[in-house]
Design a protein around this motif. Sequence first.
Motif, short mmCIF file in Angstrom:
data_model
loop_
_atom_site.label_atom_id
_atom_site.label_comp_id
_atom_site.label_asym_id
_atom_site.label_seq_id
_atom_site.Cartn_x
_atom_site.Cartn_y
_atom_site.Cartn_z
N PRO A 1 0.68 -1.17 0.01
CA PRO A 1 -0.16 -0.14 -0.05
C PRO A 1 0.98 1.29 -0.23
O PRO A 1 1.95 1.38 0.72
CB PRO A 1 -1.01 -0.34 1.44
N VAL A 2 0.54 2.23 -0.59
CA VAL A 2 1.11 3.57 -0.90
C VAL A 2 0.25 4.45 -0.64
O VAL A 2 -0.96 4.55 -1.12
CB VAL A 2 1.79 3.66 -2.25
N ALA A 3 0.59 5.53 -0.02
CA ALA A 3 -0.27 6.95 0.49
C ALA A 3 0.43 8.14 0.14
O ALA A 3 1.80 8.12 0.60
CB ALA A 3 -0.94 6.74 1.55
N PHE A 4 0.01 9.27 -0.05
CA PHE A 4 0.72 10.47 0.07
C PHE A 4 -0.30 11.73 0.61
O PHE A 4 -1.72 11.28 0.65
CB PHE A 4 1.08 11.02 -1.30
N VAL A 5 0.20 12.45 1.13
CA VAL A 5 -0.50 13.43 2.06
C VAL A 5 -0.82 15.00 1.36
O VAL A 5 0.55 15.26 0.55
CB VAL A 5 0.17 13.94 3.23
N LEU A 6 -1.80 15.35 1.04
CA LEU A 6 -1.94 16.69 0.17
C LEU A 6 -1.38 17.88 0.98
O LEU A 6 -1.29 18.05 2.21
CB LEU A 6 -3.64 17.04 0.09
N ARG A 7 -0.78 18.87 0.20
CA ARG A 7 -0.27 20.02 0.85
C ARG A 7 -1.17 20.72 1.87
O ARG A 7 -0.92 21.08 2.77
CB ARG A 7 0.36 20.99 -0.30
N GLU A 8 -2.65 20.91 1.52
CA GLU A 8 -3.24 21.29 2.34
C GLU A 8 -3.52 20.85 3.60
O GLU A 8 -3.95 21.40 4.41
CB GLU A 8 -4.59 22.02 1.73
N THR A 9 -3.33 19.39 3.55
CA THR A 9 -3.52 18.86 4.92
C THR A 9 -2.12 19.05 5.96
O THR A 9 -2.31 19.09 6.92
CB THR A 9 -3.65 17.33 4.70
N ILE A 10 -1.15 18.97 5.18
CA ILE A 10 0.32 19.11 6.13
C ILE A 10 0.61 20.41 6.39
O ILE A 10 1.31 20.50 7.51
CB ILE A 10 1.25 18.32 5.20
N ALA A 11 0.25 21.38 5.57
CA ALA A 11 1.02 22.77 5.79
C ALA A 11 0.50 23.18 7.22
O ALA A 11 1.37 23.65 7.98
CB ALA A 11 0.31 23.66 4.61
N PRO A 12 -0.86 23.10 7.61
CA PRO A 12 -1.24 23.62 8.90
C PRO A 12 -0.37 23.03 10.21
O PRO A 12 -0.15 23.51 11.15
CB PRO A 12 -2.75 23.19 9.19
N LEU A 13 -0.05 21.50 9.99
CA LEU A 13 0.86 21.06 10.99
C LEU A 13 2.38 21.53 11.04
O LEU A 13 2.73 21.84 12.23
CB LEU A 13 1.07 19.32 10.54
N PHE A 14 2.79 22.00 9.85
CA PHE A 14 4.16 22.68 10.00
C PHE A 14 3.66 23.86 10.65
O PHE A 14 4.85 24.32 11.52
CB PHE A 14 4.54 22.97 8.51
N ASP A 15 2.76 24.68 10.28
CA ASP A 15 2.33 26.16 10.99
C ASP A 15 2.53 25.98 12.40
O ASP A 15 2.87 27.00 12.93
CB ASP A 15 1.30 26.65 10.35
#
Length: 282
Positions: A1-15
């Motif tokens: 199984p392979v998955a990727f995270v959308l930028r709009e999902t991960i960006a708030p976690l960086f913020d």
Amino acid sequence: PVAFVLRETIAPLFDAAGKSLQHTQKSIDCSLTANSFALTGVSAQLKTGVELKKSSCRNVAGIIPGTDPKLKDRFVVIGAHYDHLGFGQVGSLTNTQEIHNGADDNASGVSGMLELAEQFSKDKSNGKSVLVIAFSGEELGLLGSSYFTDNLPVPVSQIDAMINMDMIGRLDSASSLVVYGTGTSSVFPEMLTKLNDQYKFALTQQEEGFGASDHSAFYTKSIPVLFFFTGIHNDYHKPSDDTQLINAAGQERVVNYIYQVAGELTALNEKPDFKKVEKKDN
């Protein structure tokens, strides 16, 4: 199984961690070094949509007994794969779902195999027994031939050679014919050249026993192999690989040539020696 995270999902976690996704990515791109850090208080759950599907398919085989009492317990295998791509869901080189008839890949090889089986049965010229087989699952990764060679109906020591036909229906105007596996036994090159005197093919002999077709499964069992092939074309793995493009007269020449090669192999008193060929880098 392979998955990727959308930028709009991960960006708030960086913020939330006091970081910037954009700046972090730019830093990595410029320095070509990792810029890792821990995201505290963050958890994730992953559920994939991968579903393993199993189905059954069958190889179809038969034996033509040899006519020589001293040789009939030894076998020459003549094979071709009978599966293709269906509606092209897997393996097609087009983006549309259309039926893929596979006239050259590999109805040509199967019809050649059936012709050879009929001829050997009719004229009883085979000293050794001939095992003819239509393989399934070739397009999914040599599944049928691999299963067969792992579950042989006769001892592997009794199989003298394997002949594979995969795409033999598009002989061109130059009569170009490629034969792979010619280095897997020392008897092959001279035999092929001698018998070609009658047919005048522009013959290319490739020594390697590995390749993207069913003969590879036999080569891994230390069985000498020959794979006959009239070449790739623009209709490969497309719905346009259909009967009107088959060179029937050319295929007849190819099958007659293979019949003579197979006939010589069934008549050999000595078992062809097996030679392992070092794979060449392209």
